[in-house]
Scaffold this motif. Structure first.
Motif, PDB file in Angstrom:
ATOM      1  N   TYR A   1      -4.912  -9.700  -2.131  1.00  0.00           N
ATOM      2  CA  TYR A   1      -5.357  -8.885  -3.437  1.00  0.00           C
ATOM      3  C   TYR A   1      -4.986  -7.271  -3.101  1.00  0.00           C
ATOM      4  N   ALA A   2      -5.118  -7.049  -1.670  1.00  0.00           N
ATOM      5  CA  ALA A   2      -5.061  -5.744  -1.155  1.00  0.00           C
ATOM      6  C   ALA A   2      -3.579  -5.064  -1.556  1.00  0.00           C
ATOM      7  N   SER A   3      -2.494  -6.066  -1.139  1.00  0.00           N
ATOM      8  CA  SER A   3      -1.238  -5.606  -0.988  1.00  0.00           C
ATOM      9  C   SER A   3      -0.694  -5.270  -2.378  1.00  0.00           C
ATOM     10  N   LEU A   4      -1.051  -6.008  -3.509  1.00  0.00           N
ATOM     11  CA  LEU A   4      -0.825  -5.710  -4.736  1.00  0.00           C
ATOM     12  C   LEU A   4      -1.760  -4.640  -5.463  1.00  0.00           C
ATOM     13  N   TRP A   5      -2.965  -4.442  -4.764  1.00  0.00           N
ATOM     14  CA  TRP A   5      -3.686  -3.263  -5.303  1.00  0.00           C
ATOM     15  C   TRP A   5      -3.134  -2.045  -4.847  1.00  0.00           C
ATOM     16  N   THR A   6      -2.880  -1.878  -3.591  1.00  0.00           N
ATOM     17  CA  THR A   6      -2.312  -0.913  -3.038  1.00  0.00           C
ATOM     18  C   THR A   6      -0.687  -0.345  -3.788  1.00  0.00           C
ATOM     19  N   LEU A   7       0.187  -1.400  -3.992  1.00  0.00           N
ATOM     20  CA  LEU A   7       1.159  -1.233  -4.733  1.00  0.00           C
ATOM     21  C   LEU A   7       1.093  -0.740  -5.900  1.00  0.00           C
ATOM     22  N   ASN A   8       0.052  -1.352  -6.817  1.00  0.00           N
ATOM     23  CA  ASN A   8      -0.339  -0.592  -8.075  1.00  0.00           C
ATOM     24  C   ASN A   8      -0.663   0.740  -7.989  1.00  0.00           C
ATOM     25  N   ALA A   9      -1.648   0.972  -6.953  1.00  0.00           N
ATOM     26  CA  ALA A   9      -2.222   2.484  -6.635  1.00  0.00           C
ATOM     27  C   ALA A   9      -1.171   3.392  -6.561  1.00  0.00           C
ATOM     28  N   GLY A  10      -0.166   3.087  -5.805  1.00  0.00           N
ATOM     29  CA  GLY A  10       0.976   3.784  -5.448  1.00  0.00           C
ATOM     30  C   GLY A  10       1.723   4.320  -6.837  1.00  0.00           C
ATOM     31  N   TYR A  11       1.936   3.183  -7.566  1.00  0.00           N
ATOM     32  CA  TYR A  11       2.750   3.190  -8.759  1.00  0.00           C
ATOM     33  C   TYR A  11       2.013   4.039  -9.639  1.00  0.00           C
ATOM     34  N   ARG A  12       0.844   4.058  -9.760  1.00  0.00           N
ATOM     35  CA  ARG A  12      -0.136   4.820 -10.714  1.00  0.00           C
ATOM     36  C   ARG A  12      -0.171   6.350 -10.229  1.00  0.00           C
ATOM     37  N   LEU A  13      -0.222   6.461  -9.079  1.00  0.00           N
ATOM     38  CA  LEU A  13      -0.055   8.083  -8.753  1.00  0.00           C
ATOM     39  C   LEU A  13       1.505   8.539  -9.139  1.00  0.00           C
ATOM     40  N   LEU A  14       2.500   7.985  -8.992  1.00  0.00           N
ATOM     41  CA  LEU A  14       3.660   8.213  -9.365  1.00  0.00           C
ATOM     42  C   LEU A  14       4.093   8.346 -11.085  1.00  0.00           C
TER      43      LEU A  14
END
Length: 166
Positions: A68-81
């Motif tokens: 869960y955390a790996s895709l959540w983190t990937l999405n959080a980074g994408y959302r920041l950009l």
């Protein structure tokens, strides 16, 4: 009942649930919590309470969290950009469920297989549907394909595919 038969029954039920999730995601671009969350709980419980476990209980818990955390983190980074989501949290819960059933060590193989098949599937999806690159695409079916491959043939990637690429 013979333990080999029991484990194949469990694997078959898991595969059916995963195929159903892939179908739902393909049609609706949604992975319902009513299925993904119980899959996480059942995966951890099965590996904790059963003698037939597919991985150790600690690996199941870590797999659920890291999946869960790996895709959540990937999405959080994408959302920041980009100021928008890049991947749905249903996909993160599905990867968490696969981690709960198969353990944290299976996650790199699942992500690699899902990404490779997802790229090919995404190109076909975009061509057939005439979508632009910014529109949503179901990643769940590719996580399911990768999860089933890892469930049935866990050594496929490290022993058969990677040595031929090197």
């Amino acid at each position: 009942m013979d333990s080999n038969i029991s484990i194949w029954i469990i694997k078959s039920l898991l595969i059916l649930a995963l195929i159903y999730l892939a179908y739902i995601d393909w049609r609706t671009l949604r992975l319902p919590n009513a299925i993904t969350v119980p899959l996480i709980v059942f995966g951890i419980t099965f590996n904790w309470a059963s003698d037939l476990h597919l991985t150790s209980p600690s690996s199941a818990i870590l797999g659920a969290l890291l999946g869960y955390a790996s895709l959540w983190t990937l999405n959080a980074g994408y959302r920041l950009l980009q100021n928008r989501n890049g991947i749905g949290m249903g996909d993160a819960k599905l990867l968490g469920a696969l981690g709960a059933w198969l353990g944290w060590g299976s996650l790199p193989n699942i992500l690699l297989i899902a990404s490779a098949t997802g790229i090919a599937g995404g190109i076909i999806w975009l061509k057939c549907r005439g979508h632009q690159l910014q529109q949503a695409f179901p990643f769940g079916p590719f996580l399911v394909i990768a999860g089933i491959i890892e469930l049935l043939w866990p050594q496929l990637l490290p022993t058969l595919i990677l040595p031929k690429l090197v």
